[in-house]
Design a protein around this motif. Structure first.
Motif, short mmCIF file in Angstrom:
data_model
loop_
_atom_site.label_atom_id
_atom_site.label_comp_id
_atom_site.label_asym_id
_atom_site.label_seq_id
_atom_site.Cartn_x
_atom_site.Cartn_y
_atom_site.Cartn_z
N GLY A 76 0.84 -1.11 -0.08
CA GLY A 76 -0.18 0.11 -0.10
C GLY A 76 0.82 1.41 -0.01
N ARG A 77 2.29 1.43 -0.02
CA ARG A 77 3.06 2.30 -0.04
C ARG A 77 3.79 2.49 -1.59
NH1 ARG A 77 2.69 4.63 4.57
NH2 ARG A 77 4.13 6.33 3.89
N SER A 78 3.94 3.77 -1.84
CA SER A 78 4.64 3.84 -3.00
C SER A 78 5.74 4.85 -2.93
CB SER A 78 3.53 4.90 -3.74
OG SER A 78 2.46 4.05 -4.51
N TYR A 79 6.86 4.27 -3.69
CA TYR A 79 8.19 4.87 -3.45
C TYR A 79 8.75 5.13 -4.95
CZ TYR A 79 7.88 2.61 0.94
OH TYR A 79 7.52 1.81 2.07
N ARG A 80 9.81 6.31 -4.79
CA ARG A 80 10.21 6.76 -6.10
C ARG A 80 11.78 6.56 -6.05
NH1 ARG A 80 12.76 11.68 -7.64
NH2 ARG A 80 12.65 12.05 -9.72
N LEU A 81 12.27 5.71 -6.90
CA LEU A 81 13.73 5.66 -7.00
C LEU A 81 14.32 6.25 -8.07
CD1 LEU A 81 15.44 2.03 -6.53
CD2 LEU A 81 16.08 3.60 -8.09
N TYR A 82 15.14 6.83 -7.74
CA TYR A 82 16.08 7.81 -8.78
C TYR A 82 17.64 7.08 -8.68
CZ TYR A 82 19.01 11.48 -10.62
OH TYR A 82 19.84 12.18 -11.63
N ALA A 83 18.08 6.71 -9.76
CA ALA A 83 19.71 6.16 -10.11
C ALA A 83 20.16 7.00 -11.16
CB ALA A 83 19.52 4.73 -10.23
N LEU A 84 21.45 7.50 -10.81
CA LEU A 84 22.09 8.29 -11.69
C LEU A 84 23.43 7.32 -12.06
CD1 LEU A 84 22.87 10.79 -13.27
CD2 LEU A 84 24.38 11.77 -11.25
N PHE A 85 23.78 7.26 -13.15
CA PHE A 85 24.79 6.49 -13.77
C PHE A 85 25.73 7.29 -14.38
CE2 PHE A 85 21.07 3.60 -13.63
CZ PHE A 85 21.64 2.52 -13.42
N ARG A 86 27.07 7.01 -14.15
CA ARG A 86 28.24 8.02 -14.89
C ARG A 86 28.96 6.83 -15.56
NH1 ARG A 86 28.02 12.61 -11.04
NH2 ARG A 86 26.71 14.05 -12.16
N ALA A 87 29.69 7.12 -16.35
CA ALA A 87 30.84 6.37 -17.11
C ALA A 87 32.01 6.41 -16.14
CB ALA A 87 31.27 6.69 -18.52
N VAL A 88 32.32 5.20 -15.74
CA VAL A 88 33.52 5.19 -14.90
C VAL A 88 34.50 4.17 -15.67
CG1 VAL A 88 34.70 4.50 -12.93
CG2 VAL A 88 32.61 5.77 -12.89
N SER A 89 35.73 4.15 -16.24
CA SER A 89 36.33 3.03 -16.93
C SER A 89 35.77 2.28 -17.91
CB SER A 89 37.18 2.15 -15.77
OG SER A 89 37.88 2.70 -14.98
N ASN A 90 34.91 3.00 -18.84
CA ASN A 90 34.15 2.54 -19.86
C ASN A 90 33.05 1.56 -19.37
OD1 ASN A 90 35.60 3.51 -21.95
ND2 ASN A 90 37.07 2.03 -21.66
N LYS A 91 32.45 1.71 -17.99
CA LYS A 91 31.31 1.31 -17.61
C LYS A 91 30.46 2.08 -16.91
CE LYS A 91 32.46 -2.27 -14.79
NZ LYS A 91 33.12 -3.35 -13.83
N GLN A 92 29.16 1.94 -17.07
CA GLN A 92 28.08 2.91 -16.43
C GLN A 92 27.91 2.38 -14.83
OE1 GLN A 92 26.10 5.52 -17.62
NE2 GLN A 92 27.76 5.58 -19.36
N LEU A 93 28.36 3.26 -14.00
CA LEU A 93 28.18 2.84 -12.62
C LEU A 93 27.34 3.87 -11.88
CD1 LEU A 93 31.88 1.84 -11.80
CD2 LEU A 93 30.03 0.50 -12.15
N ILE A 94 26.49 3.48 -10.90
CA ILE A 94 25.34 4.30 -10.13
C ILE A 94 26.27 4.82 -9.05
CG2 ILE A 94 23.84 4.35 -8.48
CD1 ILE A 94 22.52 1.57 -9.71
N GLN A 95 26.36 6.24 -9.16
CA GLN A 95 26.74 7.20 -8.26
C GLN A 95 25.80 7.82 -7.39
OE1 GLN A 95 29.49 9.66 -10.78
NE2 GLN A 95 31.13 7.99 -10.43
N GLN A 96 24.46 7.81 -7.72
CA GLN A 96 23.61 8.53 -6.92
C GLN A 96 22.56 7.39 -6.78
OE1 GLN A 96 22.50 12.15 -8.29
NE2 GLN A 96 24.22 13.39 -7.43
N PHE A 97 21.97 7.07 -5.75
CA PHE A 97 20.84 6.13 -5.62
C PHE A 97 19.78 6.62 -4.33
CE2 PHE A 97 18.82 2.46 -3.93
CZ PHE A 97 18.63 1.54 -5.25
#
Length: 104
Positions: A76-97
């Motif tokens: 019964g609850r709703s959540y919003r998830l935001y994830a920011l990916f940035r390129a690090v050594s040619n890989k997309q990694l999450i830097q904000q979650f």
């Protein structure tokens, strides 16, 4: 992949997409932490919100970064998830979650 991790409860699925240091905010508690701390925080959220469902609401991409916004529903609850990916050594990694309660 984030949705699969949330719905399955298998937090280790995020291990290879979290950067070694990232900004994590879950329900108002925000810190810059290492990957292990972030994985434990997400695991705690999942344990407190079993049987989650997820839906990607929005996705965007720029040169060296991308983001996604995911709607999570649990008991019964709703959540919003935001994830920011940035390129690090040619890989997309999450830097904000971030997970916020948006229950109306």
């Amino acid at each position: 992949q984030i949705c699969n991790t949330i719905t399955s409860g298998e937090v280790k699925g995020l291990e290879h997409v979290f950067d070694s240091q990232l900004e994590i905010s879950i329900l108002g508690e925000s810190v810059v932490a290492n990957k292990d701390y972030a994985l434990n925080a997400v695991n705690d959220f999942i344990n407190n919100n079993p049987k989650c469902s997820c839906k990607i609401s929005h996705y965007g991409k720029r040169e060296n970064s991308s983001f996604c916004i995911i709607t999570i529903k649990s008991s019964g609850r709703s959540y919003r998830l935001y994830a920011l990916f940035r390129a690090v050594s040619n890989k997309q990694l999450i830097q904000q979650f971030r997970i916020d309660d948006v229950t109306e």
